[in-house]
Enzyme design. Structure first.
Site, PDB file in Angstrom:
ATOM      1  N   GLU A   1       4.302  -3.584   3.035  1.00  0.00           N
ATOM      2  CA  GLU A   1       3.369  -4.719   3.027  1.00  0.00           C
ATOM      3  C   GLU A   1       4.069  -6.075   3.123  1.00  0.00           C
ATOM      4  O   GLU A   1       3.490  -7.042   3.595  1.00  0.00           O
ATOM      5  CB  GLU A   1       2.470  -4.673   1.793  1.00  0.00           C
ATOM      6  CG  GLU A   1       1.438  -3.546   1.807  1.00  0.00           C
ATOM      7  CD  GLU A   1       1.961  -2.245   1.236  1.00  0.00           C
ATOM      8  OE1 GLU A   1       3.199  -2.132   1.027  1.00  0.00           O
ATOM      9  OE2 GLU A   1       1.159  -1.322   0.996  1.00  0.00           O
TER      10      GLU A   1
ATOM     11  N   PHE B   1      -6.228   3.076 -11.929  1.00  0.00           N
ATOM     12  CA  PHE B   1      -5.198   3.494 -10.982  1.00  0.00           C
ATOM     13  C   PHE B   1      -5.060   2.445  -9.877  1.00  0.00           C
ATOM     14  O   PHE B   1      -6.052   2.009  -9.303  1.00  0.00           O
ATOM     15  CB  PHE B   1      -5.559   4.860 -10.386  1.00  0.00           C
ATOM     16  CG  PHE B   1      -4.569   5.304  -9.335  1.00  0.00           C
ATOM     17  CD1 PHE B   1      -3.252   5.584  -9.675  1.00  0.00           C
ATOM     18  CD2 PHE B   1      -4.955   5.407  -7.999  1.00  0.00           C
ATOM     19  CE1 PHE B   1      -2.340   5.968  -8.704  1.00  0.00           C
ATOM     20  CE2 PHE B   1      -4.047   5.794  -7.027  1.00  0.00           C
ATOM     21  CZ  PHE B   1      -2.736   6.071  -7.385  1.00  0.00           C
ATOM     22  N   GLN B   2      -3.856   2.053  -9.603  1.00  0.00           N
ATOM     23  CA  GLN B   2      -3.531   1.028  -8.602  1.00  0.00           C
ATOM     24  C   GLN B   2      -4.270  -0.286  -8.846  1.00  0.00           C
ATOM     25  O   GLN B   2      -4.669  -0.975  -7.913  1.00  0.00           O
ATOM     26  CB  GLN B   2      -3.787   1.545  -7.179  1.00  0.00           C
ATOM     27  CG  GLN B   2      -2.811   2.663  -6.812  1.00  0.00           C
ATOM     28  CD  GLN B   2      -2.748   2.965  -5.328  1.00  0.00           C
ATOM     29  OE1 GLN B   2      -3.731   2.801  -4.613  1.00  0.00           O
ATOM     30  NE2 GLN B   2      -1.593   3.416  -4.861  1.00  0.00           N
TER      31      GLN B   2
ATOM     32  N   MET C   1      26.776 -15.654   3.229  1.00  0.00           N
ATOM     33  CA  MET C   1      26.595 -16.995   2.673  1.00  0.00           C
ATOM     34  C   MET C   1      27.047 -17.052   1.216  1.00  0.00           C
ATOM     35  O   MET C   1      27.686 -18.002   0.786  1.00  0.00           O
ATOM     36  CB  MET C   1      25.132 -17.442   2.805  1.00  0.00           C
ATOM     37  CG  MET C   1      24.887 -18.876   2.404  1.00  0.00           C
ATOM     38  SD  MET C   1      25.922 -20.049   3.299  1.00  0.00           S
ATOM     39  CE  MET C   1      24.853 -20.497   4.668  1.00  0.00           C
TER      40      MET C   1
ATOM     41  N   LYS D   1     -13.473  -2.544  -4.308  1.00  0.00           N
ATOM     42  CA  LYS D   1     -13.977  -1.490  -3.426  1.00  0.00           C
ATOM     43  C   LYS D   1     -15.513  -1.487  -3.347  1.00  0.00           C
ATOM     44  O   LYS D   1     -16.087  -1.363  -2.269  1.00  0.00           O
ATOM     45  CB  LYS D   1     -13.475  -0.136  -3.921  1.00  0.00           C
ATOM     46  CG  LYS D   1     -13.670   1.011  -2.949  1.00  0.00           C
ATOM     47  CD  LYS D   1     -13.014   2.273  -3.498  1.00  0.00           C
ATOM     48  CE  LYS D   1     -13.506   3.520  -2.806  1.00  0.00           C
ATOM     49  NZ  LYS D   1     -12.883   3.778  -1.504  1.00  0.00           N
TER      50      LYS D   1
END
Lengths: 162, 561
Positions: B49, B111-112, B475, B161
């Site tokens: 993502e 959940f999630q 760097m 949802k």
């Protein structure tokens, strides 16, 4: 640079999470909050937040601009100075030994406070006033014994033109 | 008409002109994906993502439109945070749509479930949790409006949802009206007149432009302004391409790794006209010493940018394009006199700085990273869209690839986010299918989002990846060399994959150059291939980026080669 105390009053959307945005801005950018006071206005969709903060001049400017930038802040005013009325309320629970009771009542009278709860060994005093008055009464009550205190933080409104 | 939240969402997205979404599905967004599948909106399936947000960011910068990504709840949402923070720092218009657990489960550690609105509050321009389907169309409209207007930025919309599932009566959207949000586009005329007056009298003026000029599409106005007034131009990293680097007035980039002359000009100028910048610490160095002799004019659409880091003489809140337009008309009515004569002494001084301390390296028997970029510039005639990772590769790209047009240099400037370049290149390539898109990378940062190789190959995106492979996190190694007595703590990459084989494993083309004479051949072959290509250049291991201003030092005190 010297630090100045400023009072910001803002109208915000009365929605969940808005206070968190305001407070998060202060913590995230390292600004400081001396007191904070929030409640709904006459318009149920709008709340008023009053914040007292202390910082040097450029930081004060940043605070005002950053608050203004929040999408949920509708309007912000700097109410510092004599053009506004400022009040705070406190509930002070003092120890009330028999030999102190008269003294406490005298202080309550002088400062035009109210006793809102009384017991054998304590009084709870309700006091309203500006910063100076708060300081003065706390100074007088301290030697007598302050058990607990709850303060609202400063609220403020601009005086209306005549 | 009865429609589900997801169906309404598709309608609003179409209305907002969305043709591409970068995303990754999951339980909480299945319904939205189910609807998305039935539209003609193109979905690019990323592999992580973070890549989706960087891709949307790259897409936004290359196309000038709002980038969109779609992710699921919980880990899908948390994975976007780095990408969002990067877009926020660089003011890139991106709308992130995340799924959320159903409203009745919110707060139950379902959940999630994660409070993504809480997490992203400080790194989005604004964000929303949609609590009922009725609010959905309005919020999505607002999200796009906020993302692209004023100072642009990322906006996140979190959709539970059940909100996406529910059927409601949908009567179409209405125009966005926000009483608390009203960006100032038109500048104050009096301030502009004062600026014109300063220009008239200045002896050693410079222009310092930034990403704001690119975001407001004001490059033409800036170029007109600089040429008309004969004021030399420097830009921040984010401003590269806002002014043509082939113009004689170009000073090169300012800042920690800016050119000697640009930084010296800042110290010596008597007027600094800054446009669409925010005076990052990597630009100013020690702020007290920055442009200490100059009157500073600061034009920016965001009032908080003005006087945040640097005190200014003339603050101007307004859109860069509109402000420059006004300023150009004001200048038209002023007699600037014999301007080339007026600037002669100043230009001579600048030339002297340029000639004594140019950007330089010596190409011997090991490939110099700068040489690779030099050749790349030559072979692409400066026309490619270049994205970068972060670190030395980014600075060399900024120094040695010269940008003539806006939207051609895409880099994570403010956040400095490694792993940005490859997904951003994917986004840019999707936006501009006919353009050559090149990711200039290091062997360290390319590994941070290397999984997006699969995305590039799946969608036949012919992105070219140039790895400047020095075996170090270069760097940081450079800082350790200069300021930590060469104690290379954890900056040596002791094991790296074989990038050529890796490219092949992903179905791409892999090429490698180990000697200077191979550089051009590898570049030519790689650039002309229709495939996704990784070009692995084994470069000088301990090469450093110069000039360099040590952190906190005045900008005019540079370490040079």
């Amino acid at each position: 640079m010297t630090e100045e105390k400023h009072i910001f009053s803002m109208l915000v959307d009365n929605q969940p999470g808005v206070l968190s945005r305001v407070v998060g801005l202060f913590s995230g950018r390292g600004f400081n909050i001396e007191s904070l006071c929030v409640a709904e206005t006459m318009e149920p969709l709008v709340s008023r937040i009053t914040i007292v903060t202390k910082a040097n001049r450029p930081v004060i400017e940043q605070i005002e601009k950053q608050l203004n930038k929040l999408i949920n802040v509708i309007k912000i005013r700097d109410l510092t100075g004599p053009k506004s009325v400022k009040r705070e309320m406190a509930l002070i629970c003092v120890q009330a030994r028999a030999d102190h009771k008269a003294e406490i009542l005298r202080i309550v009278d002088i400062f035009r406070c109210k006793i809102v709860d009384a017991g054998m060994k304590h009084y709870i005093i309700e006091v309203t006033g500006d910063e100076g008055k708060m300081k003065a009464i706390l100074n007088l009550l301290k030697p007598i014994g302050i058990k607990k205190i709850a303060r609202t933080g400063i609220m403020s409104l601009f005086r209306e033109p005549n | 008409m009865k429609l589900t939240g997801a169906q309404i969402m598709m309608q609003v997205l179409k209305e907002e002109g969305v043709d591409t979404i970068f995303g990754f599905p999951g339980g909480a967004v299945i319904d939205i994906y189910d609807e998305l599948e039935r539209t003609d909106i193109r979905h690019i399936l990323v592999r992580h993502e973070q890549g989706a947000v960087h891709a949307a960011d790259g897409y936004a910068r290359a196309s000038g439109k709002v980038g969109v990504c779609l992710v699921t709840s919980g880990p899908g949402a948390t994975n976007t945070v780095t990408g969002i923070a990067s877009a926020y720092m660089d003011s890139i218009p991106v709308v992130i749509i995340s799924g959320q657990v159903p409203t009745h489960l919110i707060g139950n550690d379902a959940f999630q479930e994660v409070d993504i609105v809480g997490i992203t509050r400080p790194c989005t321009k604004h964000n929303y949790l949609v609590s009922q389907t009725e609010d959905l169309p309005g919020i999505i409209k607002e999200a796009f409006y906020l993302a692209r207007s004023g100072r642009p930025g990322p906006v996140l919309v979190d959709i539970p949802k059940d909100v996406a599932n529910k059927n409601i009566d949908f009567k179409g959207t209405t125009k966005v009206k926000l009483k608390s949000y009203n960006p100032t586009y038109d500048p104050n005329t009096r301030q502009l007149k004062k600026t014109a007056k300063l220009i008239e009298n200045a002896k050693r003026p410079i222009i310092f432009a930034g990403g704001g000029v690119i975001l407001s599409k004001a490059s033409a106005e800036l170029t007109e302004f600089a040429r008309k007034t004969q004021i030399p131009v420097t830009t921040s990293l984010m401003g590269l391409g806002a002014f043509p680097a082939t113009d004689p007035l170009w000073l090169g980039m300012i800042g920690m790794h800016g050119t000697y002359r640009a930084n010296m000009c800042t110290g010596a100028c008597d007027l600094l006209i800054s446009i669409g910048v925010r005076f990052d610490d990597r630009v100013t160095g020690k702020t007290d010493a920055f442009a200490a002799q100059a009157k500073i004019v600061h034009i920016d659409i965001d009032p908080t940018s003005i006087r945040k880091n640097i005190p200014v003489s003339i603050p101007i809140v307004g859109d860069c394009k509109i402000s420059l337009n006004h300023l150009n008309r004001l200048i038209d009515n002023i007699d600037l006199g014999d301007i080339s004569k007026k600037r002669e002494k100043w230009f001579n001084q600048i030339d002297q700085w340029k000639n004594t301390k140019p950007l330089a390296y010596i190409q011997k028997d090991v490939i110099k990273p700068q040489y690779v970029i030099d050749k790349l510039y030559e072979l692409t005639e400066g026309k490619a869209i270049v994205t970068t990772e972060v670190g030395q590769n980014q600075m060399w790209a900024a120094q040695y690839y010269h940008f003539d047009q806006p939207g051609h240099f895409i880099t994570s400037g403010g956040l400095g986010c490694m792993g940005f370049g490859l997904p951003a290149a994917i986004g840019a390539q999707v936006a501009c299918p006919d353009k050559l898109v090149i990711d200039i990378a290091g062997d360290g940062s390319i590994q941070m989002n290397i999984q997006e190789m699969a995305t590039a190959v799946q969608y036949s995106l012919p992105v070219k990846i140039v790895i400047l492979n020095n075996g170090y996190l270069g760097m940081v190694r450079q800082w350790q060399e200069l300021f930590y007595k060469k104690r290379y703590a954890s900056t040596l990459i002791e094991h790296a994959p074989d990038f050529v084989k890796l490219a092949e494993a992903y179905g791409a083309l892999g090429l490698r150059a180990t000697r200077p004479e191979e550089v051009e051949t590898v570049l030519s072959e790689g650039l002309s291939s229709p495939k996704t290509v990784i070009m692995d250049f084994i470069v000088e291991k301990e090469e450093s980026v110069y000039p360099m201003v040590p952190a906190g030092a005045p900008i005019t005190e540079m370490l040079l080669v």
